[in-house]
Design a protein around this motif. Structure first.
Motif, mmCIF file in Angstrom:
data_model
loop_
_atom_site.group_PDB
_atom_site.id
_atom_site.type_symbol
_atom_site.label_atom_id
_atom_site.label_comp_id
_atom_site.label_asym_id
_atom_site.label_seq_id
_atom_site.Cartn_x
_atom_site.Cartn_y
_atom_site.Cartn_z
ATOM 1 N N GLY A 75 0.736 -1.252 0.000
ATOM 2 C CA GLY A 75 0.000 0.000 0.000
ATOM 3 C C GLY A 75 0.762 1.295 0.000
ATOM 4 O O GLY A 75 0.170 2.355 0.228
ATOM 5 N N ASP A 129 2.330 4.679 -1.317
ATOM 6 C CA ASP A 129 2.080 5.612 -2.418
ATOM 7 C C ASP A 129 3.378 6.038 -3.085
ATOM 8 O O ASP A 129 3.385 6.477 -4.241
ATOM 9 C CB ASP A 129 1.380 6.875 -1.905
ATOM 10 N N ASN A 140 1.736 -1.836 5.822
ATOM 11 C CA ASN A 140 0.354 -2.307 5.870
ATOM 12 C C ASN A 140 -0.416 -1.677 7.032
ATOM 13 O O ASN A 140 -1.570 -1.261 6.892
ATOM 14 C CB ASN A 140 0.336 -3.830 5.996
ATOM 15 N N ARG A 180 -1.142 1.930 6.205
ATOM 16 C CA ARG A 180 -2.162 1.963 5.158
ATOM 17 C C ARG A 180 -3.546 1.704 5.766
ATOM 18 O O ARG A 180 -4.525 2.375 5.423
ATOM 19 C CB ARG A 180 -1.839 0.900 4.100
ATOM 20 N N ASP A 236 -6.714 4.297 5.971
ATOM 21 C CA ASP A 236 -7.946 3.909 5.286
ATOM 22 C C ASP A 236 -9.086 3.593 6.249
ATOM 23 O O ASP A 236 -10.126 3.051 5.846
ATOM 24 C CB ASP A 236 -7.686 2.708 4.375
ATOM 25 N N LYS A 273 -4.207 -5.115 4.141
ATOM 26 C CA LYS A 273 -5.381 -4.804 4.960
ATOM 27 C C LYS A 273 -6.139 -6.058 5.407
ATOM 28 O O LYS A 273 -7.346 -6.040 5.610
ATOM 29 C CB LYS A 273 -6.301 -3.822 4.227
#
Length: 404
Positions: free
Chosen positions: A24, A26, A266, A269, A273, A357
């Motif tokens: 994850g 960017d 992770n 992320r 999220d 996730k």
């Protein structure tokens, strides 16, 4: 509307880069075999940088390259060609701290974006504006700032200047990482990528008595780790960080394992999220780490932080899990995972699945066989490729781990 925040992950080699992206990130940051402050990492050749950029850009992930060594004149001979090659490879920005790199980059690759390293220890808005006038588009802030100070600085800066900050990982006992201990003790220059981390060693403090006799002061029989910093962990304060004006959340760890990269990226992320924060915090306790701290970021008076910065009781790590294998593929029909072994495990062992996730599933290994169809009762050989019975579906790049 709040600007989308960037999750920036370390990539010590190509495998870790691919792992960071799978879980994850960017953007990733990496170093070449020269001019990096992590010369003891695997790092990338210039050809490998081009491959890393291609792989990352195909997945809409940015690549930043560290050229942040403290330069001598003899370093500058090869620097122009290196910068040209990085520009031709398509890197998204250089992370620099030496003004010489700015001058040379502006001369040989004027379109290349420049980010200022935390090693430049930028602590105020006037310094930030000075660097912006020299062509810097993003500043990786000094770790000694509080969120309140960062927010005040952000209000005085133009939108064209971005701010980035470390949010997780090892911290240096020295001011913004400018350490001479390694040079003094071992002749290895930490400011040129060769730190041997003497701050993690055990030391003794001695007191001189009335009779000129020295008495050793130790907290434990083996001495004290009086220079040992805790690891930063800001996952519970991401909203405050984003509200302060930070647009890039940086994870330390170009020399860390793929299990570390996968778990930490992770976790952050998941936090960004909106996943369950208790699960996120547990994940960060599962990875190898020193005792955690929030560093300097939380204002003690405003936010009630009582975090300690140092961990003098030990220079080692807390480690509850180890990597067992990396998943290469999965056959839904036969419920068989194709894996590459990393640490020994046995038929009948319970392994936990680390997937983007998705961290709560586990399974019991039932059957281990080689690619030549030889049955084994365990997986003893590092990097051996095997097939194992796995009732839970997994994806290439997922990690199987075991409690230790």
């Amino acid at each position: 509307m709040r600007k989308k925040v960037e999750l920036l992950a370390p990539a010590g080699n190509m495998e870790r880069l691919m792992t960071a992206i799978h879980f994850g990130a960017d953007a990733v940051y990496l170093g070449t075999t020269a001019f990096s402050l992590r010369n003891l990492a695997d790092n990338f050749t210039l050809d490998e940088v081009a491959e890393a950029v291609r792989y990352s850009h195909e997945r809409n992930v940015k690549v930043y390259v560290t050229v942040n060594s403290f330069m001598r004149d003899d370093d500058l001979v090869d620097l122009p060609d290196t910068i040209r090659a990085l520009h031709e490879a398509g890197v998204d920005a250089l992370i620099i701290n030496d003004p010489s790199v700015i001058r040379i980059a502006k001369r040989v690759a004027p379109e290349l974006h420049l980010h200022l390293s935390t090693q430049a220890n930028t602590l105020n808005s006037e310094a930030a504006l000075f660097w912006h006038e020299q062509g810097i588009e993003r500043i990786v802030l000094a770790r000694e700032l509080t969120l309140k100070q960062i927010a005040e600085m952000r209000r005085k800066l133009p939108e064209t200047l971005e701010l980035e900050a470390f949010v997780h990982g090892a911290m240096c006992v020295s001011y913004s990482g400018r350490c001479l201990l390694s040079n003094y003790i071992d002749g290895r220059d930490s400011n040129r990528g060769e730190c041997v981390q003497p701050c993690r060693w055990s030391y003794e403090v001695r007191e001189r008595g009335k009779n000129g006799e020295y008495f050793t002061i130790v907290s434990e029989r083996d001495g004290s780790f009086i220079l040992n910093s805790r690891d930063m962990n800001m996952v519970s304060h991401l909203n405050e960080i984003i509200d302060s004006g930070i647009v890039s959340l940086k994870i330390e760890g170009r020399m860390k394992s793929i299990l570390y990269v996968a778990t930490v990226v992770n976790a952050y992320r998941m936090a960004l999220d909106g996943c369950d924060m208790q699960v996120v915090r547990n994940e960060l306790n599962h990875v190898s780490h020193r005792p955690y701290t929030t560093g300097f970021m939380l204002d003690n008076d405003a936010m009630g932080s009582t975090d300690e910065l140092m961990a003098p009781e030990s220079g080692g790590y807390i480690q509850n899990f180890q990597i067992s294998a990396v998943v290469l593929g999965y056959d839904e029909e036969t419920k068989t995972a194709h894996i590459e072994q990393r640490n020994r495990f046995f038929d009948g062992d319970e392994l936990m699945i680390l997937s983007p996730k998705d961290v709560l599933r586990k399974f019991t290994v039932h059957g281990i066989r080689t690619e030549d169809d030889v049955v084994q009762d365990n997986a003893p050989h590092p990097c051996q490729r095997l097939f194992i019975g796995c009732d839970e579906p997994v994806k290439p790049g997922d990690i199987l781990r075991k409690k230790v």
